[in-house]
Write a protein that holds these residues in place. Structure first.
Motif, PDB file in Angstrom:
ATOM      1  N   ALA A 209     -53.081  17.045  15.752  1.00  0.00           N
ATOM      2  CA  ALA A 209     -52.586  16.599  17.054  1.00  0.00           C
ATOM      3  C   ALA A 209     -53.581  15.675  17.753  1.00  0.00           C
ATOM      4  O   ALA A 209     -53.374  15.304  18.913  1.00  0.00           O
ATOM      5  N   ASP A 210     -54.653  15.298  17.043  1.00  0.00           N
ATOM      6  CA  ASP A 210     -55.695  14.414  17.591  1.00  0.00           C
ATOM      7  C   ASP A 210     -56.387  15.014  18.814  1.00  0.00           C
ATOM      8  O   ASP A 210     -56.897  14.282  19.681  1.00  0.00           O
ATOM      9  N   LEU A 211     -56.426  16.336  18.874  1.00  0.00           N
ATOM     10  CA  LEU A 211     -57.169  17.005  19.926  1.00  0.00           C
ATOM     11  C   LEU A 211     -58.605  17.273  19.508  1.00  0.00           C
ATOM     12  O   LEU A 211     -59.477  17.526  20.354  1.00  0.00           O
ATOM     13  N   LEU A 212     -58.853  17.254  18.199  1.00  0.00           N
ATOM     14  CA  LEU A 212     -60.181  17.431  17.619  1.00  0.00           C
ATOM     15  C   LEU A 212     -60.381  16.422  16.505  1.00  0.00           C
ATOM     16  O   LEU A 212     -59.417  16.043  15.823  1.00  0.00           O
ATOM     17  N   SER A 213     -61.627  16.015  16.296  1.00  0.00           N
ATOM     18  CA  SER A 213     -61.956  15.230  15.115  1.00  0.00           C
ATOM     19  C   SER A 213     -62.096  16.184  13.925  1.00  0.00           C
ATOM     20  O   SER A 213     -62.224  17.403  14.101  1.00  0.00           O
ATOM     21  N   ARG A 214     -62.081  15.650  12.720  1.00  0.00           N
ATOM     22  CA  ARG A 214     -62.245  16.500  11.540  1.00  0.00           C
ATOM     23  C   ARG A 214     -63.598  17.223  11.545  1.00  0.00           C
ATOM     24  O   ARG A 214     -63.641  18.433  11.272  1.00  0.00           O
ATOM     25  N   PRO A 215     -64.712  16.554  11.862  1.00  0.00           N
ATOM     26  CA  PRO A 215     -65.981  17.291  11.936  1.00  0.00           C
ATOM     27  C   PRO A 215     -65.961  18.406  12.980  1.00  0.00           C
ATOM     28  O   PRO A 215     -66.502  19.491  12.749  1.00  0.00           O
ATOM     29  N   GLU A 216     -65.335  18.139  14.125  1.00  0.00           N
ATOM     30  CA  GLU A 216     -65.227  19.189  15.141  1.00  0.00           C
ATOM     31  C   GLU A 216     -64.386  20.351  14.632  1.00  0.00           C
ATOM     32  O   GLU A 216     -64.692  21.524  14.888  1.00  0.00           O
ATOM     33  N   GLY A 217     -63.313  20.039  13.899  1.00  0.00           N
ATOM     34  CA  GLY A 217     -62.465  21.083  13.337  1.00  0.00           C
ATOM     35  C   GLY A 217     -63.226  21.954  12.353  1.00  0.00           C
ATOM     36  O   GLY A 217     -63.140  23.191  12.391  1.00  0.00           O
ATOM     37  N   GLU A 218     -63.988  21.323  11.459  1.00  0.00           N
ATOM     38  CA  GLU A 218     -64.774  22.081  10.486  1.00  0.00           C
ATOM     39  C   GLU A 218     -65.808  22.952  11.191  1.00  0.00           C
ATOM     40  O   GLU A 218     -66.031  24.109  10.817  1.00  0.00           O
ATOM     41  N   SER A 219     -66.442  22.393  12.204  1.00  0.00           N
ATOM     42  CA  SER A 219     -67.447  23.158  12.948  1.00  0.00           C
ATOM     43  C   SER A 219     -66.823  24.356  13.663  1.00  0.00           C
ATOM     44  O   SER A 219     -67.429  25.433  13.729  1.00  0.00           O
ATOM     45  N   LEU A 220     -65.614  24.178  14.189  1.00  0.00           N
ATOM     46  CA  LEU A 220     -64.946  25.274  14.879  1.00  0.00           C
ATOM     47  C   LEU A 220     -64.558  26.377  13.903  1.00  0.00           C
ATOM     48  O   LEU A 220     -64.701  27.564  14.215  1.00  0.00           O
ATOM     49  N   VAL A 221     -64.088  26.013  12.715  1.00  0.00           N
ATOM     50  CA  VAL A 221     -63.767  27.030  11.707  1.00  0.00           C
ATOM     51  C   VAL A 221     -65.030  27.816  11.333  1.00  0.00           C
ATOM     52  O   VAL A 221     -65.007  29.051  11.261  1.00  0.00           O
ATOM     53  N   ASP A 222     -66.135  27.124  11.105  1.00  0.00           N
ATOM     54  CA  ASP A 222     -67.397  27.799  10.781  1.00  0.00           C
ATOM     55  C   ASP A 222     -67.841  28.708  11.924  1.00  0.00           C
ATOM     56  O   ASP A 222     -68.329  29.825  11.701  1.00  0.00           O
ATOM     57  N   PHE A 223     -67.683  28.225  13.155  1.00  0.00           N
ATOM     58  CA  PHE A 223     -68.038  28.996  14.353  1.00  0.00           C
ATOM     59  C   PHE A 223     -67.229  30.287  14.421  1.00  0.00           C
ATOM     60  O   PHE A 223     -67.774  31.376  14.629  1.00  0.00           O
ATOM     61  N   LEU A 224     -65.926  30.168  14.239  1.00  0.00           N
ATOM     62  CA  LEU A 224     -65.052  31.341  14.303  1.00  0.00           C
ATOM     63  C   LEU A 224     -65.371  32.334  13.194  1.00  0.00           C
ATOM     64  O   LEU A 224     -65.391  33.551  13.429  1.00  0.00           O
ATOM     65  N   GLU A 225     -65.620  31.841  11.999  1.00  0.00           N
ATOM     66  CA  GLU A 225     -65.913  32.735  10.879  1.00  0.00           C
ATOM     67  C   GLU A 225     -67.243  33.444  11.095  1.00  0.00           C
ATOM     68  O   GLU A 225     -67.370  34.649  10.833  1.00  0.00           O
ATOM     69  N   HIS A 226     -68.240  32.722  11.578  1.00  0.00           N
ATOM     70  CA  HIS A 226     -69.547  33.338  11.818  1.00  0.00           C
ATOM     71  C   HIS A 226     -69.451  34.417  12.887  1.00  0.00           C
ATOM     72  O   HIS A 226     -69.960  35.534  12.710  1.00  0.00           O
ATOM     73  N   ARG A 227     -68.830  34.110  14.000  1.00  0.00           N
ATOM     74  CA  ARG A 227     -68.719  35.099  15.067  1.00  0.00           C
ATOM     75  C   ARG A 227     -67.828  36.265  14.644  1.00  0.00           C
ATOM     76  O   ARG A 227     -68.050  37.413  15.053  1.00  0.00           O
ATOM     77  N   GLN A 228     -66.815  35.982  13.843  1.00  0.00           N
ATOM     78  CA  GLN A 228     -65.936  37.022  13.312  1.00  0.00           C
ATOM     79  C   GLN A 228     -66.751  38.077  12.558  1.00  0.00           C
ATOM     80  O   GLN A 228     -66.519  39.278  12.685  1.00  0.00           O
ATOM     81  N   LEU A 229     -67.718  37.635  11.781  1.00  0.00           N
ATOM     82  CA  LEU A 229     -68.552  38.529  10.983  1.00  0.00           C
ATOM     83  C   LEU A 229     -69.621  39.233  11.815  1.00  0.00           C
ATOM     84  O   LEU A 229     -70.261  40.170  11.324  1.00  0.00           O
ATOM     85  N   ASN A 230     -69.816  38.774  13.052  1.00  0.00           N
ATOM     86  CA  ASN A 230     -70.880  39.327  13.891  1.00  0.00           C
ATOM     87  C   ASN A 230     -70.373  40.018  15.150  1.00  0.00           C
ATOM     88  O   ASN A 230     -71.172  40.340  16.032  1.00  0.00           O
ATOM     89  N   ILE A 231     -69.065  40.246  15.234  1.00  0.00           N
ATOM     90  CA  ILE A 231     -68.524  40.933  16.418  1.00  0.00           C
ATOM     91  C   ILE A 231     -69.195  42.287  16.602  1.00  0.00           C
ATOM     92  O   ILE A 231     -69.567  42.681  17.718  1.00  0.00           O
ATOM     93  N   ASP A 232     -69.364  43.006  15.503  1.00  0.00           N
ATOM     94  CA  ASP A 232     -69.977  44.339  15.569  1.00  0.00           C
ATOM     95  C   ASP A 232     -71.362  44.261  16.205  1.00  0.00           C
ATOM     96  O   ASP A 232     -71.716  45.076  17.065  1.00  0.00           O
ATOM     97  N   ARG A 233     -72.148  43.266  15.819  1.00  0.00           N
ATOM     98  CA  ARG A 233     -73.501  43.094  16.385  1.00  0.00           C
ATOM     99  C   ARG A 233     -73.431  42.775  17.872  1.00  0.00           C
ATOM    100  O   ARG A 233     -74.208  43.332  18.662  1.00  0.00           O
ATOM    101  N   PHE A 234     -72.508  41.893  18.263  1.00  0.00           N
ATOM    102  CA  PHE A 234     -72.393  41.544  19.674  1.00  0.00           C
ATOM    103  C   PHE A 234     -72.036  42.772  20.524  1.00  0.00           C
ATOM    104  O   PHE A 234     -72.567  42.954  21.618  1.00  0.00           O
ATOM    105  N   ILE A 235     -71.138  43.609  19.991  1.00  0.00           N
ATOM    106  CA  ILE A 235     -70.747  44.821  20.724  1.00  0.00           C
ATOM    107  C   ILE A 235     -71.929  45.778  20.840  1.00  0.00           C
ATOM    108  O   ILE A 235     -72.210  46.328  21.916  1.00  0.00           O
ATOM    109  N   LYS A 236     -72.654  45.979  19.740  1.00  0.00           N
ATOM    110  CA  LYS A 236     -73.804  46.890  19.758  1.00  0.00           C
ATOM    111  C   LYS A 236     -74.900  46.404  20.705  1.00  0.00           C
ATOM    112  O   LYS A 236     -75.542  47.192  21.394  1.00  0.00           O
ATOM    113  N   GLU A 237     -75.106  45.086  20.752  1.00  0.00           N
ATOM    114  CA  GLU A 237     -76.114  44.532  21.653  1.00  0.00           C
ATOM    115  C   GLU A 237     -75.716  44.698  23.120  1.00  0.00           C
ATOM    116  O   GLU A 237     -76.565  44.565  24.007  1.00  0.00           O
ATOM    117  N   SER A 238     -74.452  45.010  23.368  1.00  0.00           N
ATOM    118  CA  SER A 238     -73.947  45.175  24.729  1.00  0.00           C
ATOM    119  C   SER A 238     -73.883  46.636  25.152  1.00  0.00           C
ATOM    120  O   SER A 238     -73.303  46.944  26.198  1.00  0.00           O
TER     121      SER A 238
END
Length: 256
Positions: A209-238
């Protein structure tokens, strides 16, 4: 019915949406009727260029994990793509601001889902104006325009993601009101069950939809996957913010 005996609700059903049913559709053999929907549209905002992406992707993440978010999608608003979300409430009326203590006490399952979702999408903008609760309908979390990329300037999206990729959401409004953490691991498993392929499918709708560039899209997927794997840590740190919980069982060291 007490919160202990109330069965968990699997997100929002359409009965929680502002929908008026009309006449039968001519020629329909299955009882299909016309429907008038109360919905909210978010157009692109020059002052917050990623707001449509933030709201759409965050909502899609919530829907995928079964959290209490009103259904939403990308739509063409004139010549540009925007985000459309179904209205939560009864008879076209916007529900009153949520009482966080009441939500946590009466709907601990849904409240925990909102906390887990917000940690995943790095949403530090949860307040009583974007969380609604009606005892007859349930909980609804909406307006995620400050999640993910946040309000960063144009072309600074990738830099913004790098800065927040390991940042936990602190001071969540629901955290001190929760009386149990029994639902945390179930919600984390739901979030972590969503594959990278599905994450990319959702994000790539914004690229097409031209709301993101391809590099931004790839970075967002990596961001979501990384945080997805670290939700448990974020909760424990809180853990120190969950002041209403008598026994913290997520971490044998008390979160230290």
């Amino acid at each position: 019915m007490s919160s202990k005996s109330r069965p968990p609700a699997g997100g929002l059903g359409f009965q929680a949406m502002n929908i008026d049913l009309g006449a039968l559709v001519d020629g329909s053999s299955g009882g299909v009727v016309m429907a008038r929907l109360a919905a909210y549209a978010r157009p692109v905002d020059e002052g917050s260029p990623y707001c449509v992406v933030n709201d759409y992707v965050a909502t899609a993440m919530g829907m995928a994990m079964g959290a209490s978010v009103p259904p939403g999608t990308l739509v063409k608003l004139g010549s540009e793509w925007g985000f459309l979300s179904l209205g939560f409430g009864e008879r076209g009326k916007r529900p009153p601001p949520a009482d966080f203590e009441e939500v946590a006490l009466e709907r601990p399952w849904e409240a925990t889902g909102v906390v887990v979702l917000d940690q995943w999408i790095a949403n530090s903008d949860r307040h009583d104006g974007n969380l609604a609760y009606m005892s007859s309908l349930g909980v609804a979390a909406f307006d995620h325009d400050q999640a993910l990329f946040g309000a960063c300037p144009p072309d600074k999206g990738e830099e913004s993601l790098r800065q927040t990729i390991n940042r936990r959401v602190s001071g969540h409004e629901l955290a001190p009101h929760l009386k149990t953490i029994e639902h945390v691991q179930s919600w984390i498993k739901r979030a972590q069950s969503i594959s990278r392929l599905e994450l990319k499918r959702i994000v790539w709708a914004c690229v097409h939809a031209d709301l993101l560039s391809r590099p931004e899209g790839e970075s967002l997927v990596d961001f979501l996957e990384h945080r997805q794997l670290n939700i448990d840590r974020f909760i424990k740190e809180s853990y120190s913010e969950f002041t209403g919980i008598a026994a913290w069982t997520l971490d044998a060291n008390g979160g230290e």
